[in-house]
Design an enzyme around this catalytic site. Structure first.
Site, PDB file in Angstrom:
ATOM      1  N   HIS A  91       0.856  -1.196   0.000  1.00  0.00           N
ATOM      2  CA  HIS A  91       0.000   0.000   0.000  1.00  0.00           C
ATOM      3  C   HIS A  91       0.888   1.241   0.000  1.00  0.00           C
ATOM      4  O   HIS A  91       1.994   1.231   0.546  1.00  0.00           O
ATOM      5  CB  HIS A  91      -0.935   0.002   1.220  1.00  0.00           C
ATOM      6  CG  HIS A  91      -1.966   1.081   1.126  1.00  0.00           C
ATOM      7  ND1 HIS A  91      -1.706   2.378   1.502  1.00  0.00           N
ATOM      8  CD2 HIS A  91      -3.236   1.073   0.650  1.00  0.00           C
ATOM      9  CE1 HIS A  91      -2.781   3.122   1.278  1.00  0.00           C
ATOM     10  NE2 HIS A  91      -3.723   2.349   0.758  1.00  0.00           N
ATOM     11  N   GLU A 139      -3.480   3.251  -7.351  1.00  0.00           N
ATOM     12  CA  GLU A 139      -3.924   4.417  -6.564  1.00  0.00           C
ATOM     13  C   GLU A 139      -2.886   5.535  -6.684  1.00  0.00           C
ATOM     14  O   GLU A 139      -1.823   5.444  -6.060  1.00  0.00           O
ATOM     15  CB  GLU A 139      -4.014   4.054  -5.074  1.00  0.00           C
ATOM     16  CG  GLU A 139      -4.936   2.921  -4.725  1.00  0.00           C
ATOM     17  CD  GLU A 139      -5.216   2.871  -3.226  1.00  0.00           C
ATOM     18  OE1 GLU A 139      -6.388   2.792  -2.867  1.00  0.00           O
ATOM     19  OE2 GLU A 139      -4.271   2.938  -2.425  1.00  0.00           O
TER      20      GLU A 139
HETATM   21  O1  G3P Z   1      -6.497   1.988   0.446  1.00  0.00           O
HETATM   22  C1  G3P Z   1      -7.382   2.926  -0.044  1.00  0.00           C
HETATM   23  C2  G3P Z   1      -6.831   4.278  -0.055  1.00  0.00           C
HETATM   24  O2  G3P Z   1      -5.484   4.448  -0.077  1.00  0.00           O
HETATM   25  C3  G3P Z   1      -7.630   5.323  -0.708  1.00  0.00           C
HETATM   26  O3  G3P Z   1      -7.917   6.172   0.318  1.00  0.00           O
HETATM   27  O4  G3P Z   1      -9.164   7.810   1.548  1.00  0.00           O
HETATM   28  O5  G3P Z   1      -8.640   8.209  -0.860  1.00  0.00           O
HETATM   29  O6  G3P Z   1     -10.315   6.484  -0.238  1.00  0.00           O
HETATM   30  P1  G3P Z   1      -9.091   7.231   0.171  1.00  0.00           P
END
Ligand code: G3P
Length: 222
Positions: A91, A139
């Site tokens: 992560h 992400e």
């Molecule tokens: O693991 C999910 C994350 O990193 C995304 O976070 O708060 O943008 O939904 P968020």
């Protein structure tokens, strides 16, 4: 089937008793709206949660070490014994080196656990897919916790990740995350070819977590 993975991170609203309560809400939502949900609490909360709910419980991190003389590590075997059925790996808030990612994947596979390898762009998505995890979750770090959904702010990182993974390892599924909050964000993510989403703050920090999840699942394709 669309997969919604809720990362509890270390938010106060998803720690200890609150984590168990939130996992129960996720289970209600999964049942009432026929969606596939997985929860990702802190390691110390896994056991209590997995005794309470039947939906998959994932760890936030796993080390690629086995039984033996290791201190302060998290083994796949201990996660499995605590009731976890999978783990996030790499992560953005718990980055690993490539060799460590591979070792964590191998450890999960040996324990019969699912793995979601997180990546930050198309190049790292390619590298992660070549290691053969169950899922890659792309992400962009700058959008994490921003409330600005990746599916709208950076749709190309999703479509290009999906294309790259199809070529390299067609069995690997692609999730996307960062800023996903509402049903329309999820719908856009699915339209870009992702199999689901990984999300956190939009639900966990919401005034009413159940309502926030109900809004989110309106984006699921039936
Ligand atoms: O693991 C999910 C994350 O990193 C995304 O976070 O708060 O943008 O939904 P968020």
């Amino acid at each position: 089937m669309t997969l919604i993975v809720l990362n509890f991170k270390t938010y106060r609203e998803s720690t200890g008793q609150e984590a168990v309560r939130l996992a129960q809400i996720c289970e209600d939502i999964a049942r009432d709206y026929s969606v596939q949900m997985a929860v990702v609490p802190q390691v110390a909360d896994i056991s209590a949660i997995s005794k309470t709910v039947k939906i998959p419980v994932f760890a936030q991190h796993v080390d690629g070490v086995g039984y033996g003389g290791f201190t302060g590590h998290i083994t796949a075997a201990s996660l499995k014994a605590a009731g976890a059925s999978g783990s996030l790996i790499n992560h953005s808030e718990r980055r690993l080196k490539l060799a460590e990612i591979d070792a964590s994947i191998v450890a999960c596979r040996a324990a019969g656990m699912k793995m979601i390898v997180c990546t930050n762009n198309v190049a790292t998505t390619r590298a992660a897919a070549s290691l053969g995890p169950d899922y890659v979750a792309v992400e962009p770090p700058e959008l994490i916790g921003s409330g600005i959904p990746v599916s709208k702010a950076d749709p190309e990182v999703v479509t290009k990740s999906v294309e790259a993974v199809k070529r390299i390892a067609p069995n690997v599924e692609v999730l996307c995350g960062a800023g996903i909050t509402h049903g329309e964000d999820l719908r856009a993510a699915l339209e870009l070819g992702s199999a689901g989403v990984l999300l956190a703050s939009g639900i966990i920090k919401a005034k009413d977590q159940r309502k926030a999840l109900e809004d989110l699942v309106t984006g699921v394709r039936k």
